[in-house]
Design a protein around this motif. Sequence first.
Motif, PDB file in Angstrom:
ATOM      1  N   VAL A  85      11.558  15.929 -14.652  1.00 34.92           N
ATOM      2  CA  VAL A  85      11.149  16.773 -13.528  1.00 34.92           C
ATOM      3  C   VAL A  85       9.684  16.551 -13.172  1.00 34.92           C
ATOM      4  CG1 VAL A  85      10.942  19.142 -12.734  1.00 34.92           C
ATOM      5  CG2 VAL A  85      12.853  18.473 -14.172  1.00 34.92           C
ATOM      6  N   GLN A 110       5.799  21.257  -9.522  1.00 32.40           N
ATOM      7  CA  GLN A 110       6.883  21.186 -10.510  1.00 32.40           C
ATOM      8  C   GLN A 110       8.016  22.146 -10.161  1.00 32.40           C
ATOM      9  OE1 GLN A 110       7.202  23.860 -13.295  1.00 32.40           O
ATOM     10  NE2 GLN A 110       9.268  23.018 -13.224  1.00 32.40           N
ATOM     11  N   SER A 119      11.843  21.118  -9.306  1.00 34.65           N
ATOM     12  CA  SER A 119      12.928  21.724 -10.082  1.00 34.65           C
ATOM     13  C   SER A 119      13.966  22.370  -9.166  1.00 34.65           C
ATOM     14  CB  SER A 119      12.341  22.758 -11.035  1.00 34.65           C
ATOM     15  OG  SER A 119      13.243  23.047 -12.079  1.00 34.65           O
ATOM     16  N   LEU A 166      15.947  19.694  -7.275  1.00 41.44           N
ATOM     17  CA  LEU A 166      16.873  19.049  -8.194  1.00 41.44           C
ATOM     18  C   LEU A 166      18.050  19.956  -8.509  1.00 41.44           C
ATOM     19  CD1 LEU A 166      14.285  17.344 -10.564  1.00 41.44           C
ATOM     20  CD2 LEU A 166      16.003  16.178  -9.184  1.00 41.44           C
ATOM     21  N   TYR A 195      16.854  13.537 -14.990  1.00 38.00           N
ATOM     22  CA  TYR A 195      17.766  13.599 -13.849  1.00 38.00           C
ATOM     23  C   TYR A 195      18.113  12.190 -13.404  1.00 38.00           C
ATOM     24  CZ  TYR A 195      17.274  18.622 -13.265  1.00 38.00           C
ATOM     25  OH  TYR A 195      17.333  19.977 -13.453  1.00 38.00           O
TER      26      TYR A 195
END
Lengths: 116, 116
Positions: free
Chosen positions: A36, A47, A51, A54, A74
């Motif tokens: 991440v 961040q 996140s 994602l 990921y």
Amino acid sequence: MAGMARAATTSDAFNAIAEPQRREILGLLRAGERAVTDVARELGISQPGASKHLRVLREVGLVRVRGDGKQRLYGLDARGLRPIHEWVGGFERYWNESFDRLDAYVQDLKQTRQEE
Amino acid sequence: MAGMARAATTSDAFNAIAEPQRREILGLLRAGERAVTDVARELGISQPGASKHLRVLREVGLVRVRGDGKQRLYGLDARGLRPIHEWVGGFERYWNESFDRLDAYVQDLKQTRQEE
DNA sequence: TTGACGTATGCTGATATGGGAATACGATGG
DNA sequence: CCATCGTATTCCCATATCAGCATACGTCAA
């Protein structure tokens, strides 16, 4: 219940790739798995921002996660893009036609045949 | 100014086709021009609803209008779908890979070469 | 256990969005 | 001009979305 912002499947692949940053993330993940923090850094976003994006991508199945120690890696799972490609591809024969100075009747004729 | 719901180009083709009904409209217009009322009827939505969706599609250039008496005939202009098709096509080599039981290292190797 | 790091979640504020209903606008026919 | 039909716009409501910030959570090392 009254209005819904974006009716039916509120979170499908079409929606996921409507976000420019999510498209960037997918493009980035083509090069391989990313943590991440790496995604956030390489894309210049926060961040939590990475996140969250994602998360959306994961929920529609465009991305998979894998625990790696403290990190969460990921990876791309592009299979969900195939239906989109096929749907858009259904218009392929239309976007090469020059609509610029074309009236409707001619257009109707063209869609019967004519390729270029 | 703080948050923006969907950052950059808030209305591009990607966004336009994120709406299921708008995709239906585009699909319908492949068969030829349609008046607003016809679109509404054939899709089972309200006239204002059709009008609004057509507005969005027109603003992103996926649809053109033509006055025909009292009516306004909307026609497909699929050229704006081409960039989308190309972007998604950039993932074509990935969605056939079976990620199901594939760890990251193998994935990294695969992206170097291997086609099928 | 404690600390440190990596990540996810929650909260808030600003904005976008879609539906329904009512209405305004535009063009045509009489 | 007036009535009518077709279309666009406006208002309102409920919801979704995104960004920034703070914070909770999880994992590992010592």
